[in-house]
Design a protein around this motif. Structure first.
Motif, short mmCIF file in Angstrom:
data_model
loop_
_atom_site.label_atom_id
_atom_site.label_comp_id
_atom_site.label_asym_id
_atom_site.label_seq_id
_atom_site.Cartn_x
_atom_site.Cartn_y
_atom_site.Cartn_z
N THR A 203 -0.34 -13.05 -7.39
CA THR A 203 -1.32 -12.53 -8.51
C THR A 203 -1.34 -13.72 -9.55
O THR A 203 -2.63 -14.04 -9.84
CB THR A 203 -1.22 -11.05 -8.97
N PHE A 204 -0.54 -13.83 -10.16
CA PHE A 204 -0.47 -14.64 -11.55
C PHE A 204 -0.88 -16.02 -10.98
O PHE A 204 -1.75 -16.76 -11.84
CB PHE A 204 0.99 -14.83 -12.11
N GLY A 205 -0.29 -16.50 -9.85
CA GLY A 205 -0.73 -18.07 -9.56
C GLY A 205 -2.31 -18.01 -9.26
O GLY A 205 -2.78 -19.16 -9.53
N TYR A 206 -2.76 -16.94 -8.90
CA TYR A 206 -4.26 -16.81 -8.51
C TYR A 206 -5.20 -16.63 -9.79
O TYR A 206 -6.12 -17.73 -10.04
CB TYR A 206 -4.64 -15.71 -7.53
N VAL A 207 -4.61 -15.94 -10.69
CA VAL A 207 -5.44 -15.67 -11.91
C VAL A 207 -5.44 -16.86 -13.17
O VAL A 207 -6.04 -17.54 -13.47
CB VAL A 207 -5.05 -14.53 -12.39
N SER B 3 -6.74 -15.45 -0.42
CA SER B 3 -7.69 -14.87 0.77
C SER B 3 -7.48 -13.35 0.68
O SER B 3 -6.73 -13.00 0.18
CB SER B 3 -7.07 -15.37 1.89
N TRP B 4 -8.45 -12.78 1.55
CA TRP B 4 -8.59 -11.56 1.57
C TRP B 4 -7.09 -10.94 2.03
O TRP B 4 -6.79 -9.85 1.93
CB TRP B 4 -9.66 -11.08 2.36
N ARG B 5 -6.46 -11.77 3.09
CA ARG B 5 -5.38 -11.53 3.44
C ARG B 5 -4.22 -11.34 2.42
O ARG B 5 -3.23 -10.30 2.76
CB ARG B 5 -5.06 -12.32 4.61
N ASN B 6 -4.17 -12.18 1.35
CA ASN B 6 -3.26 -12.17 0.39
C ASN B 6 -3.36 -10.86 -0.17
O ASN B 6 -2.53 -10.02 -0.55
CB ASN B 6 -3.37 -13.27 -0.60
N ILE B 7 -4.76 -10.40 -0.61
CA ILE B 7 -4.78 -9.19 -1.32
C ILE B 7 -4.60 -7.85 -0.44
O ILE B 7 -4.08 -7.02 -1.00
CB ILE B 7 -6.61 -9.31 -1.64
N LEU B 8 -4.81 -7.91 0.56
CA LEU B 8 -4.69 -6.92 1.69
C LEU B 8 -3.22 -6.62 1.82
O LEU B 8 -2.46 -5.41 1.63
CB LEU B 8 -5.07 -6.94 2.97
N VAL C 23 2.28 -9.73 5.67
CA VAL C 23 0.74 -10.17 5.59
C VAL C 23 0.39 -11.06 4.74
O VAL C 23 -0.30 -11.98 4.86
CB VAL C 23 -0.04 -8.65 5.62
N ALA C 24 0.94 -10.70 3.39
CA ALA C 24 0.49 -11.52 2.05
C ALA C 24 1.15 -12.87 2.04
O ALA C 24 0.57 -13.89 1.64
CB ALA C 24 0.89 -10.83 0.87
N THR C 25 2.15 -13.27 2.68
CA THR C 25 3.20 -14.37 2.56
C THR C 25 3.35 -15.28 3.82
O THR C 25 3.60 -16.34 3.79
CB THR C 25 4.40 -14.01 1.74
N VAL C 26 3.52 -14.58 4.71
CA VAL C 26 3.89 -15.41 6.27
C VAL C 26 2.77 -16.01 6.73
O VAL C 26 1.62 -15.44 7.02
CB VAL C 26 4.60 -14.26 7.25
N THR C 27 2.69 -17.21 6.95
CA THR C 27 1.74 -18.06 7.48
C THR C 27 2.19 -18.33 9.11
O THR C 27 2.04 -17.72 9.87
CB THR C 27 1.18 -19.14 6.57
N ASP C 28 2.53 -19.58 9.01
CA ASP C 28 3.12 -20.07 10.35
C ASP C 28 4.33 -19.95 10.39
O ASP C 28 5.17 -19.57 9.67
CB ASP C 28 2.74 -21.59 10.51
N ILE D 138 -0.73 -3.42 0.42
CA ILE D 138 -0.03 -2.70 1.14
C ILE D 138 1.44 -2.72 1.07
O ILE D 138 2.07 -1.52 0.75
CB ILE D 138 0.09 -3.27 2.67
N ALA D 139 1.85 -3.69 0.29
CA ALA D 139 3.23 -3.80 -0.21
C ALA D 139 3.39 -2.86 -1.59
O ALA D 139 4.49 -2.47 -1.69
CB ALA D 139 3.63 -5.42 -0.77
N VAL D 140 2.29 -2.81 -2.29
CA VAL D 140 2.44 -2.04 -3.50
C VAL D 140 2.69 -0.66 -3.13
O VAL D 140 3.51 0.17 -3.82
CB VAL D 140 1.16 -2.25 -4.43
N VAL D 141 1.93 -0.19 -2.00
CA VAL D 141 1.89 1.22 -1.54
C VAL D 141 3.32 1.40 -1.04
O VAL D 141 3.92 2.39 -1.24
CB VAL D 141 1.15 1.23 -0.29
N GLY D 142 4.06 0.34 -0.47
CA GLY D 142 5.55 0.53 0.03
C GLY D 142 6.08 0.63 -0.99
O GLY D 142 7.12 1.59 -0.86
#
Length: 354
Positions: A266-270, A277-282, A142-147, A286-290
């Motif tokens: 995260t570091f790239g954004y900060v 985007s909110w998709r990256n955050i979500l 969800v965080a990384t895959v786009t097209d 989820i990945a952290v939970v995993g």
């Protein structure tokens, strides 16, 4: 758990921490080198990384910081060449595929590793572990895959990259146990073959992907500085990679790799103000939970296995599994407490592209 188990746990935590810090650092350094300075010769740079790593280990050997332990030369050569080829295939995969499909290729390494270990090593993964890995992969996806743009050549290259990467990482773990060598000893002996393989194919591969000549590039003082810095950080990256796989397992290393991906985003954004985007955050959440679930279930299974092993059995030499089956025996031949160790570049190979 005993003194030996506590030392092994501390060594594992140290290896994981070193791998995360060094890999995130080299990604940021290489991103500056590529994005700001236009140095896009990933495969060639990786060969320099490995050469510097070998030279550093040679100095460490001269200072008697670890002991050289030669073993089957054909195994070392095959392992080194395979590692080099897997890096080149990963770079080719990115060159022929979209970024989204490349990220899917990286995600596929975990299930492929699980399948190979199940088929050839009879290793069993509980449903809890499988569930946590599924949550992790979904979150990273969800965080990384786009097209997802498919093409025949790119798909074949991705498949070959997945297979060679999985085999190389499984070999890293297996060789250390079979020949009772430490991660440093294995890295020292395989580095020349990895470096030579990439140095031979790197200029041609980079030229094909970038339409530029690495030897004709304008090496300003700023470019040279970042290349040197990248090579120095790579010593820690290469060292910690072998150490982590040897102390844990190829699957755990891949889980750690996806943690690095989330941290890089995260570091790239900060720090670098990359688009987020909110998709990256979500996806990251989820990945952290995993990852948390994976760590928890691994710990629970280790404790259960340790409880099943009697003190008498331990004295007779049966190892109490930690993180994954029979991994606490890794350093019987050299001890990672004395010495430590390297995908490969995170941006230009197994360890560097977020």
């Amino acid at each position: 758990m005993g003194v030996g188990g506590e030392k092994f746990q501390l060594g594992t935590v140290g290896a994981l921490s070193l791998s995360v810090v060094s890999s995130v650092s080299i990604v940021i350094c290489n991103k500056a080198l590529m994005s700001s300075l236009g140095f896009n010769f990933a495969t060639t740079l990786t060969s320099w990384h490995l050469l510097v790593t070998f030279c550093s280990l040679h100095v460490a050997l001269w200072m008697k910081l670890f002991e050289h332990k030669p073993f089957d030369s054909r195994t070392v050569m095959g392992f080194g060449v395979l590692n080099g080829i897997s890096i080149g295939l990963l770079n080719l995969s990115l060159g022929f595929n979209s970024v989204g499909f490349y990220q899917m290729t990286k995600l596929a390494i975990i299930p492929c590793t699980v399948i190979l270990e199940t088929l050839f090593f009879r290793k069993k993964f509980s449903r809890s572990i499988q569930l946590s890995l599924s949550v992790l992969l979904f979150g990273v996806g969800v965080a990384t895959v786009t097209d997802l743009q498919l093409n025949a050549v790119g798909s074949i290259l991705s498949l070959l990259a997945i297979i060679t990467t999985c085999i190389a990482q499984i070999m890293t773990n297996t060789i250390q146990k079979k020949f009772k060598v430490s991660s440093t000893q294995l890295l020292y002996q395989s580095c020349p073959y990895q470096s030579l393989t990439l140095f031979l194919i790197g200029p041609f591969l980079d030229g094909f992907l970038t339409n530029q000549n690495v030897f004709a590039f304008d090496y300003t003082s700023q470019v040279v500085f970042f290349i040197v810095l990248s090579c120095l950080i790579s010593v820690s990256v290469n060292f910690s990679t072998f150490l982590v796989i040897g102390k844990t397992s190829p699957v755990t290393y891949q889980v750690l790799g996806h943690l690095k991906t989330c941290l890089v985003l995260t570091f790239g954004y900060v720090l670098l103000h990359d688009p987020f985007s909110w998709r990256n955050i979500l996806g990251i959440l989820i990945a952290v939970v995993g990852m948390v679930l994976y760590s928890y279930f691994c710990t629970v299974e280790v404790q259960q296995k340790n409880a099943e092993v009697s003190p008498q059995q331990v004295k007779e030499g049966d190892s109490a599994p930690l993180i994954s089956d029979s991994l606490s025996k890794v350093e019987n031949g050299g001890g990672v407490v004395d010495d430590e160790p390297l995908k490969v570049p995170m941006w230009s190979s197994k360890y560097s592209r977020a």
